[in-house]
Scaffold this motif. Structure first.
Motif, PDB file in Angstrom:
ATOM      1  N   ALA A 386       0.825  -1.200   0.000  1.00  0.00           N
ATOM      2  CA  ALA A 386       0.000   0.000   0.000  1.00  0.00           C
ATOM      3  C   ALA A 386       0.863   1.255   0.000  1.00  0.00           C
ATOM      4  CB  ALA A 386      -0.937  -0.013   1.205  1.00  0.00           C
ATOM      5  N   ALA A 387       1.973   1.224   0.740  1.00  0.00           N
ATOM      6  CA  ALA A 387       2.865   2.385   0.780  1.00  0.00           C
ATOM      7  C   ALA A 387       3.483   2.641  -0.589  1.00  0.00           C
ATOM      8  CB  ALA A 387       3.952   2.167   1.825  1.00  0.00           C
ATOM      9  N   ALA A 388       3.886   1.575  -1.286  1.00  0.00           N
ATOM     10  CA  ALA A 388       4.463   1.728  -2.619  1.00  0.00           C
ATOM     11  C   ALA A 388       3.432   2.284  -3.589  1.00  0.00           C
ATOM     12  CB  ALA A 388       4.999   0.387  -3.113  1.00  0.00           C
ATOM     13  N   ALA A 389       2.205   1.789  -3.510  1.00  0.00           N
ATOM     14  CA  ALA A 389       1.153   2.282  -4.397  1.00  0.00           C
ATOM     15  C   ALA A 389       0.825   3.741  -4.111  1.00  0.00           C
ATOM     16  CB  ALA A 389      -0.096   1.419  -4.257  1.00  0.00           C
ATOM     17  N   THR A 390       0.883   4.131  -2.846  1.00  0.00           N
ATOM     18  CA  THR A 390       0.642   5.526  -2.495  1.00  0.00           C
ATOM     19  C   THR A 390       1.733   6.423  -3.067  1.00  0.00           C
ATOM     20  OG1 THR A 390      -0.642   5.014  -0.527  1.00  0.00           O
ATOM     21  CG2 THR A 390       0.510   7.137  -0.547  1.00  0.00           C
ATOM     22  N   ARG A 391       2.990   5.980  -3.000  1.00  0.00           N
ATOM     23  CA  ARG A 391       4.071   6.734  -3.636  1.00  0.00           C
ATOM     24  C   ARG A 391       3.793   6.918  -5.126  1.00  0.00           C
ATOM     25  NH1 ARG A 391       6.469   9.767  -0.143  1.00  0.00           N
ATOM     26  NH2 ARG A 391       7.494   8.644   1.544  1.00  0.00           N
ATOM     27  N   MET A 392       3.307   5.851  -5.759  1.00  0.00           N
ATOM     28  CA  MET A 392       3.022   5.929  -7.194  1.00  0.00           C
ATOM     29  C   MET A 392       1.892   6.919  -7.454  1.00  0.00           C
ATOM     30  SD  MET A 392       4.218   4.719  -9.951  1.00  0.00           S
ATOM     31  CE  MET A 392       3.747   4.850 -11.680  1.00  0.00           C
ATOM     32  N   ALA A 393       0.866   6.882  -6.622  1.00  0.00           N
ATOM     33  CA  ALA A 393      -0.248   7.812  -6.799  1.00  0.00           C
ATOM     34  C   ALA A 393       0.214   9.255  -6.645  1.00  0.00           C
ATOM     35  CB  ALA A 393      -1.350   7.503  -5.790  1.00  0.00           C
ATOM     36  N   ARG A 394       1.089   9.507  -5.693  1.00  0.00           N
ATOM     37  CA  ARG A 394       1.557  10.870  -5.446  1.00  0.00           C
ATOM     38  C   ARG A 394       2.557  11.327  -6.504  1.00  0.00           C
ATOM     39  NH1 ARG A 394       2.280  10.544   1.197  1.00  0.00           N
ATOM     40  NH2 ARG A 394       0.053  10.196   1.614  1.00  0.00           N
ATOM     41  N   ALA A 395       3.142  10.374  -7.231  1.00  0.00           N
ATOM     42  CA  ALA A 395       4.090  10.729  -8.286  1.00  0.00           C
ATOM     43  C   ALA A 395       3.402  11.264  -9.534  1.00  0.00           C
ATOM     44  CB  ALA A 395       4.945   9.520  -8.649  1.00  0.00           C
ATOM     45  N   VAL A 396       2.119  11.003  -9.669  1.00  0.00           N
ATOM     46  CA  VAL A 396       1.400  11.464 -10.861  1.00  0.00           C
ATOM     47  C   VAL A 396       1.128  12.950 -10.716  1.00  0.00           C
ATOM     48  CG1 VAL A 396      -0.684  11.219 -12.264  1.00  0.00           C
ATOM     49  CG2 VAL A 396       0.332   9.206 -11.178  1.00  0.00           C
ATOM     50  N   ARG A 397       1.817  13.744 -11.513  1.00  0.00           N
ATOM     51  CA  ARG A 397       1.707  15.197 -11.332  1.00  0.00           C
ATOM     52  C   ARG A 397       1.332  15.944 -12.599  1.00  0.00           C
ATOM     53  NH1 ARG A 397       7.929  17.429 -10.977  1.00  0.00           N
ATOM     54  NH2 ARG A 397       8.659  16.518 -12.923  1.00  0.00           N
ATOM     55  N   THR A 398       1.686  15.422 -13.744  1.00  0.00           N
ATOM     56  CA  THR A 398       1.420  16.127 -14.985  1.00  0.00           C
ATOM     57  C   THR A 398       1.014  15.122 -16.047  1.00  0.00           C
ATOM     58  OG1 THR A 398       3.705  15.900 -15.764  1.00  0.00           O
ATOM     59  CG2 THR A 398       3.168  17.887 -14.493  1.00  0.00           C
TER      60      THR A 398
END
Length: 401
Positions: A386-398
């Motif tokens: 879940a922590a890794a997936a959250t990092r991925m979600a927060r990486a989406v910026r543009t």
């Protein structure tokens, strides 16, 4: 590990072909910078470091791990950490793993194959939807119409949809590993009555075992051939196959009482005891694959069923596959998808430590493979997923460039 913005380690997968071979027919995903993919490099650096940390110390979450992640056609992260083989055995007296000497350990690489465990269910589900698309299988057809000798399923009017959505009411598993032979195993499966009312969700390996029998009956071909010819060969997933798989990451020193069979340290042989009893090819477990291969699988689904020159499903049938509650795929599950959940993300986990998530809303995917059961199984802990997936979600910026 190299910086996520640097060259992707591993490059094209160089594993051998699956059963029956086959030429690479689809291009491999190419590495690129996070910026090119429209991803935040700082979040991806943190993702990589946190995966590294999962394999560190005397009692790591996993002996080793591989993470690949991307957006659109860009593979922005492909990293390996820790060991594919770290232990020679588990010592039940100390509760610790017996470590190999440093020179005998096998380091993890991006191209290391893993026992996918329940990620196999995703391939069985895609194979079923392929038959639905072709008109050889009805999603709301009764299992008994295809398998009349499966008397319990026929009596309770179980349907293909029940199997694909885990709403058959069947219990999670049967002790097929304790049966004397295949005849006894088949008799047990045919006679199994739902433990709950059909229509109520209850996750069960038996759903995919029944679905395997349905697919083999309607096509006249075994499941491993259906997966190879319909999915892995067209997509060029040359390192994905049912075992045995020499060179795979080690799993468990499988012994009673913590396991259900006495098999010793496993490497390249399916971990799941029922899949092992069934010869290694089962609807719920048995596939081995590398993380780059699974990235291609994710990408094919994100693009509506096609990748390069290959088409494994039409867009309408990918929509059928991934529309909640999902056919085989889990949908929007925060316990392993973190902040990727809540907008149509789909994925699955596997008991050996495997997982994947694809998010159609942002055109992203994340594959995290780990051998968390090496040297022995422990209570499952999906917080790192879940922590890794959250990092991925927060990486989406543009938007991708």
């Amino acid at each position: 590990m190299p910086h996520p913005q640097g060259p992707v380690r591993g490059g094209p997968v160089r594993g051998g072909p699956g059963r029956g071979g086959g030429e690479l027919s689809a291009p491999r995903l190419r590495g690129g910078s996070p910026e090119r993919a429209g991803l935040d490099p700082e979040e991806l650096r943190r993702l990589v470091q946190e995966v590294r940390d999962l394999t560190a110390g005397d009692r790591p979450w996993a002996s080793g791990a591989v993470v690949v992640a991307g957006r659109g056609p860009v593979l922005a992260v492909a990293e390996a950490a820790g060991w594919a083989v770290r232990y020679v055995a588990h010592d039940p007296h100390t509760g610790e793993g017996v470590e190999l000497p440093a020179h005998a350990r096998v380091p993890m690489t991006v191209d290391t194959p893993f026992d996918l465990a329940s990620l196999t269910k995703l391939f069985t589900s895609v194979a079923a939807v392929q038959q639905i698309e072709r008109g050889t299988l009805g999603i709301d057809a009764r299992v008994g119409a295809y398998l009349p000798e499966f008397h319990a399923a026929a009596r309770h009017d179980l349907t293909v949809r029940h199997l694909l959505t885990h709403t058959s009411g069947l219990r999670p598993e049967l002790p097929l590993y304790d049966c004397a032979d295949d005849t006894e195993r088949l008799a047990l499966l045919r006679a199994e009555e739902p433990a709950g009312a059909p229509g109520t969700y209850r996750y069960s390996d038996l759903n995919m075992l029944l679905l395997q029998h349905v697919l083999e009956r309607v096509t006249g071909r075994p499941l491993d051939v259906l997966v190879r010819d319909g999915i892995t060969r067209p997509l060029g997933m040359t390192s994905t196959r049912f075992g045995p798989c020499p060179g795979a990451a080690a799993t468990e020193d499988q012994r009673r009482p913590w396991a259900k069979a006495d098999r010793g340290m496993l490497r390249g042989q399916v971990h799941d005891e029922n899949a092992w009893a069934l010869g290694g090819v089962a609807g719920h477990a048995g596939l081995f694959a590398t993380a780059p291969d699974l990235a291609v699988f994710c990408r094919a689904l994100l693009t509506g069923g096609s990748y390069g020159p290959a088409r494994i499903l039409g867009p309408d049938f990918v929509e059928l596959l991934l529309t909640p509650p999902g056919l085989g795929f889990a949908m929007d599950q925060p316990w392993f998808m973190g902040e990727l959940a809540g907008r149509g993300a789909a994925g699955h986990t596997g008991f050996t430590g495997t997982s994947l998530v694809l998010d159609r809303a942002t055109d992203t995917f994340l594959v995290l493979l780990a051998n968390t059961v090496h040297p022995r199984r422990r209570p499952p802990d999906s917080r790192p997923r879940a922590a890794a997936a959250t990092r991925m979600a927060r990486a989406v910026r543009t938007r991708p460039s």
